[in-house]
Scaffold this active site. Structure first.
Site, short mmCIF file in Angstrom:
data_model
loop_
_atom_site.label_atom_id
_atom_site.label_comp_id
_atom_site.label_asym_id
_atom_site.label_seq_id
_atom_site.Cartn_x
_atom_site.Cartn_y
_atom_site.Cartn_z
N HIS A 239 -7.18 -1.69 2.42
CA HIS A 239 -5.80 -1.61 2.93
C HIS A 239 -5.68 -0.66 4.13
O HIS A 239 -4.65 -0.63 4.79
CB HIS A 239 -4.85 -1.08 1.85
CG HIS A 239 -4.86 -1.88 0.60
ND1 HIS A 239 -4.62 -3.23 0.57
CD2 HIS A 239 -5.04 -1.52 -0.70
CE1 HIS A 239 -4.67 -3.66 -0.68
NE2 HIS A 239 -4.93 -2.65 -1.46
N GLU B 16 -1.13 -1.14 2.20
CA GLU B 16 -1.43 -1.74 3.52
C GLU B 16 -0.26 -1.51 4.48
O GLU B 16 -0.46 -1.16 5.65
CB GLU B 16 -1.68 -3.25 3.37
CG GLU B 16 -1.86 -3.96 4.71
CD GLU B 16 -1.68 -5.46 4.61
OE1 GLU B 16 -2.18 -6.08 3.66
OE2 GLU B 16 -1.01 -6.03 5.51
N SER C 274 -8.57 -10.32 -5.06
CA SER C 274 -9.39 -9.23 -5.60
C SER C 274 -9.87 -9.53 -7.02
O SER C 274 -10.15 -8.63 -7.80
CB SER C 274 -8.61 -7.91 -5.56
OG SER C 274 -7.33 -8.08 -6.10
#
Ligand code: F3S
Length: 285
Positions: A74, A126, A266
């Site tokens: 991020h 992020e 992820s």
């Protein structure tokens, strides 16, 4: 009739997460242990597996115990980077190149005097990192009317997106900005920073969801991109979001013959395989 389980194209780790994890595994092997600035991914099974090889989490810069830290995919803000360097903490940078592209876009907008609006969740790491690159001159929101509501009507306005947003929603957001936040002589610069992986993953999941009886989206309950996949699939068929096999209810398969599976960016292959194996065993029971 047997249960057919079909996997969507492009599931498992995205390019950026795969790259970050490879760098972390390498660092853990080289140094014995490595701390990351926040959880490297929003996926508990993956975090646990990394912990077993020495990858631990420092929630803040003040929590860092060692002399080096890994910046996760991020990214971090320039101020955080400066603070780390001032403390002589060595940086292993796993920032995803697509996130870095958004950071550079924000930096260029700020340098050119633009106020930046980021379509995304203001609390997501992020977005915090990208906003830092916009020199704090901007807001992050999912509400196209936020500028109007806050009385912010900048003459030069730049619009970016969180990398994991749904393209159609970003388009609608931009239209809302045009309708509500522009004045005479306004200058608008739109930079589509949604990443390719997410775009393709969402399209593949949606295409599969349209053909199956029910969908399983595998990913972290606190993962933004996983929730976006869930929302897309739930719009066309019955959909379940699961992080681990233990969450699967046998009744979810009742009456279904064709099941689709997709995953957040992820989610590792091992977790996907476990979920598929569990679905097969329930179908055979
Ligand atoms: Fe990067 Fe896109 Fe993954 S921004 S971390 S490749 S979801």
């Amino acid at each position: 009739m047997a249960l057919e389980i079909e996997r969507a194209n492009g599931i498992g780790f995205c390019f950026g997460v795969r790259r970050a994890i490879d760098l972390l595994v390498k660092a853990a092997g080289e140094y014995g242990a490595i701390e990351t600035m926040g959880a490297v991914v929003h996926n508990q099974p993956v975090v646990e597996k990394l912990k077993s090889i020495g990858v631990t989490i420092a929630e803040t810069i003040g929590d860092i115990k060692g002399s080096r830290v890994a910046i996760r995919s991020h990214g971090v803000s320039p101020d955080e980077e400066v603070e780390l360097r001032a403390r002589n903490i060595e940086i292993i940078d796993t920032t995803c190149p697509f996130v870095h592209r958004a950071q550079i876009a924000a930096k260029r907008l700020a340098e050119a005097g633009f106020f930046t609006v980021i379509f995304g969740d203001a609390l997501h790491p992020e977005i915090k990192s990208v906003m830092g690159w916009a020199q704090g001159r901007g807001i992050a929101t999912l509400d196209a009317e936020a500028l109007k509501k806050q009385g912010i009507i900048p003459r030069r306005l730049g619009v970016l997106s969180q990398t994991t947003q749904i393209p159609e929603k970003f388009n609608a957001f931009v239209k809302g900005i045009i309708d509500t936040a522009l004045v005479k002589d306004s200058e608008l610069r739109i930079i589509d920073t949604i990443c390719h992986d997410i775009r393709e993953r969402q399209a593949a999941a949606l295409s599969l969801a349209r053909r199956v009886d029910t969908m399983f989206v595998i990913g972290g309950h606190n993962s933004a991109n996983t929730h976006h996949l869930f929302d897309l699939c739930a719009g066309v068929t019955k959909t379940h979001l699961v992080e681990t096999t233990g969450e699967i209810e046998p009744s979810w398969l009742t009456g279904h013959r064709h099941v689709g599976v997709t995953s957040g960016a992820s989610t590792d292959d091992e977790t996907i395989d476990e979920v598929v194996a569990r679905l097969k065993s329930l179908a055979e029971a």
